[in-house]
Enzyme design. Structure first.
Site, PDB file in Angstrom:
ATOM      1  CB  SER A  96     -81.406   9.220 -65.174  1.00  0.00           C
ATOM      2  OG  SER A  96     -81.577   8.417 -66.451  1.00  0.00           O
ATOM      3  CB  THR A  97     -82.666  10.723 -60.702  1.00  0.00           C
ATOM      4  OG1 THR A  97     -83.805   9.878 -60.644  1.00  0.00           O
ATOM      5  CG2 THR A  97     -84.027  11.169 -61.875  1.00  0.00           C
TER       6      THR A  97
END
Length: 695
Positions: A24-25
């Site tokens: 996600s990041t």
């Protein structure tokens, strides 16, 4: 074929297997390496199922699957599904594919159409079967719900901590977070002093740009963190405008803790939700605002005054007032039109540019006629007289305070230089210790450390020279002269050392704004002055006519010309005006041609040299008529024997013809030689003759 291969029909094994990898990041990409390894290991699982063609899609590493960001890897996966070339989609868990219902159900629909399977660590799912479709739908809903729960939990926890003022974020330059004491001033006194100098200079100058120019002229440096958000080491660089404005606009320096100053905004672009962050919110919508949370460099009242001043300086915005920036117009940025409420603009016309105030906005934006237009000379002079009259009672106290402020400014500047000198001396000492700790035989390192030591010593000498020069250049304040200027404010205002910027700053200290209008009936400029204390004053001055300029002859000079014209020639009038120190409207000396021009313009009759029957005579004409010299006539006038008039002191004498032939004048002219004295017989001589009773 092994047992795992029995799960897939042979026709599906001929297609490609896609391994979808996502985190996600960017932080997860850099730190959660085990998760990446497990996702890439799905290649072996696909081979175990019997797939020969395997494609890994990892374009979405560091991209969220919430549906608010574009995912090129997922779009590529959807395109391959539509082409029918995929037999199975492998992922570590279904949340890797999508965390929003739109993308998830769209992908399941495509898998069902092309008879593709979805594989995760729990098993193999066929989207065409109702039970598998139900289970996949529940997993997708749970992953979407899980994302919302996690986000809400983290945001609410951070907001709850911020309400107590305990949520830490990177403080601005000049502050540090202490583990026990909380927010505190940076222990580096040099950093504290440069931050205080910015607020002090803005208090004096009222403009962020003027603060920058003043501090740049003095060679002031501003710290820049060299270690990211740790704020433990700094690089001192020449101060920039962004440093000044960031300090002035940050309420953290006023002791205020704020959280939630920015928010997220979502909009639909191309059928997809796009979310942007760091969108500034108005102060009323901030989540947390705690005053007096920590010690501040300024108080809250001064912070509000600073923001109001910065807003007024933005001249292009509604309600903005231009700060004092010099130029040729004293009232630039203060005047507003009483008819439309807009600010007046300043234009300069003529060969020697002179200021003109006019309401240009209706003409520029709407093509309408300008509301008002008038010259700036008389309006500036009128406001100057009103301001000097207002400050006259406080002139002495202002002079004393100005002396104290000058001394404080010199002391602050010296303190900054001393701190910079102390810093470079420490750097030189550190360079010396590093050189001393080096092995002298290792010349590659020792030579470099020696060069750094020499550079540090050079900076020390440079700062010492600057400090000595600054101490030697401290001006001596003449208290007597300062008090004398306080008594004569007009001389101080007109002094060459008083710049237009200083005058404009003084006006903005006393005046809020000025509403201007023109009285068409009386032909006057009407100025309504709104003083800072709330008082209002209406001032009026005659509006210059078309073609009328300010280079006019003074009324005093015109009075002299009117009195002398008709009795004296233009040459005598010019000589008299020059002796009296009067100048023309253009600041030049007088001659006969200029006097004649002024007489014609003002309809003043000239001297008639052929009219000898008039009642008046000049000194030369009187001497010629009596047959004597000018010296005799002057002595008669001085002794009071011959009456004579002067228009002003220094002007030629005017003598009546009748007085020239009076008995007193005739007797005085008839008396020749030494004065006659009566002889007294009984009077003894002080110096008896040596011949009396001679030998």
């Amino acid at each position: 074929m092994n047992d795992m291969a029995l799960t897939f029909p042979p026709e599906l094994l001929k297609r490609q297997a896609v391994i979808y990898v996502r985190q996600s990041t960017q932080s997860q990409v850099m730190t959660n390496l085990e998760s990446q390894r497990r996702q890439y290991d799905l290649v072996e699982m696909a081979r175990g199922y019997g797939f020969a063609g395997i494609d890994v899609i990892d374009d979405d590493l560091g991209v969220s699957a919430s549906g608010c960001h574009a995912r090129p890897g997922f779009e590529r996966l959807v395109a391959m599904l539509c082409s029918g070339s995929i037999g199975a989609v492998f992922c570590l868990e279904v949340s890797r594919l999508a965390r929003n219902g739109r993308d998830w159900h769209h992908m399941l629909e495509l898998c069902g159409l092309v008879d593709a399977r979805v594989v995760d660590h729990d098993g193999v799912y066929d989207p065409r079967h109702p039970n598998d479709r139900l289970l996949l739908g529940m997993k997708g809903s749970i992953s979407e719900f899980e994302l919302g729960v996690l986000r809400t939990r983290m945001v609410e926890a951070a907001r709850a901590k911020a309400r107590r003022g305990e949520l830490r974020y990177t403080p601005p330059t000049g502050y540090l977070w202490d583990r026990d004491a909380g927010v505190m001033f940076d222990p580096d006194l040099r950093i504290q002093e440069v931050v205080r100098q910015i607020f002090c200079r803005f208090r004096e100058l009222g403009s962020a740009r003027q603060v920058l120019l003043a501090m740049s002229a003095e060679g002031v440096h501003f710290p820049r963190p060299s270690d990211g958000i740790r704020l433990t080491s700094f690089e001192w660089q020449p101060i920039r405008y962004r440093n000044v404005i960031s300090v002035l606009k940050n309420m953290f320096y006023a002791g205020v803790y704020a959280y939630g100053k920015t928010g997220r905004q979502a909009e639909i672009r191309d059928g997809r939700a796009h979310v942007t962050y760091k969108n500034r919110k108005s102060p009323e919508d901030w989540d947390v605002v705690i005053r007096d949370h920590h010690p501040g460099y300024i108080d809250w009242e001064e912070y509000e005054r600073n923001q109001a001043q910065l807003a007024r300086n933005a001249f292009g915005r509604a309600g903005g007032v231009k700060s004092g920036r010099g130029g040729g117009a004293l009232l630039a940025g203060l005047l507003c039109c009483s008819r439309c409420g807009r600010r007046l603009h300043v234009v300069y016309t003529g060969r020697s540019p002179r200021s003109v105030y006019r309401c240009d906005t209706p003409n520029l934006l709407l093509g309408q006629k300008r509301c008002i237009t008038f010259g700036g000379f008389r309006a500036d002079k009128l406001i100057t007289e009103a301001v000097l009259e207002a400050v006259a009672p406080f002139a002495i106290n202002a002079a004393i305070e100005a002396r104290a402020m000058l001394s404080q400014a010199v002391e602050d500047k010296r303190l900054v230089l001393e701190m910079e000198l102390q810093q470079v001396r420490y750097d030189a000492s550190l360079a010396e210790r590093r050189y001393a700790a080096c092995d002298p035989d290792n010349r590659l390192i020792a030579a470099e450390l020696e060069n750094r030591w020499e550079e540090a010593l050079g900076r020390v000498r440079s700062f010492e020279q600057r400090l000595n020069a600054e101490i030697a250049a401290v001006p001596d304040v003449d208290v007597t002269r300062l008090e004398g200027l306080a008594q004569d404010l007009e001389a101080a205002w007109a002094a060459p050392a008083t710049s237009m910027r200083d005058k404009q700053r003084l006006l903005r200290t006393l005046i809020e704004d000025i509403v201007a209008d023109i009285d068409d009936d009386t032909g006057e400029i009407v100025l309504v002055v709104h003083w800072k204390g709330g008082r209002h004053t209406e001032l009026r001055v005659k509006k210059p006519k078309s073609g009328e300029h300010n280079a006019r002859t003074s009324e005093e000079a015109l009075g002299v010309i009117r009195e002398m014209a008709g009795r004296w020639p233009d040459e005598s009038i010019a000589a008299c005006l020059n002796r009296m120190g009067m100048q023309t409207g253009q600041g030049k000396t007088w001659n006969a041609k200029r006097v004649s021009s002024i007489r014609r313009v003002n309809d003043i009759h000239g001297y008639l040299s052929a009219d000898k029957d008039g009642p008046w005579r000049t000194m030369t004409e009187a001497a010629k008529e009596l047959g004597v010299t000018n010296h005799v006539i002057r002595k008669l006038i001085k002794d009071g024997i011959l009456p004579a008039n002067q228009v002003v002191d220094g002007a030629p004498y005017q003598i009546r013809t009748a007085d020239l032939h009076s008995d007193k004048v005739k007797n005085a002219l008839a008396r020749k030689g030494r004065p006659c004295r009566a002889d007294l017989d009984d009077q003894l001589s002080m110096f008896p003759s040596t011949y009396e009773g001679g030998a």
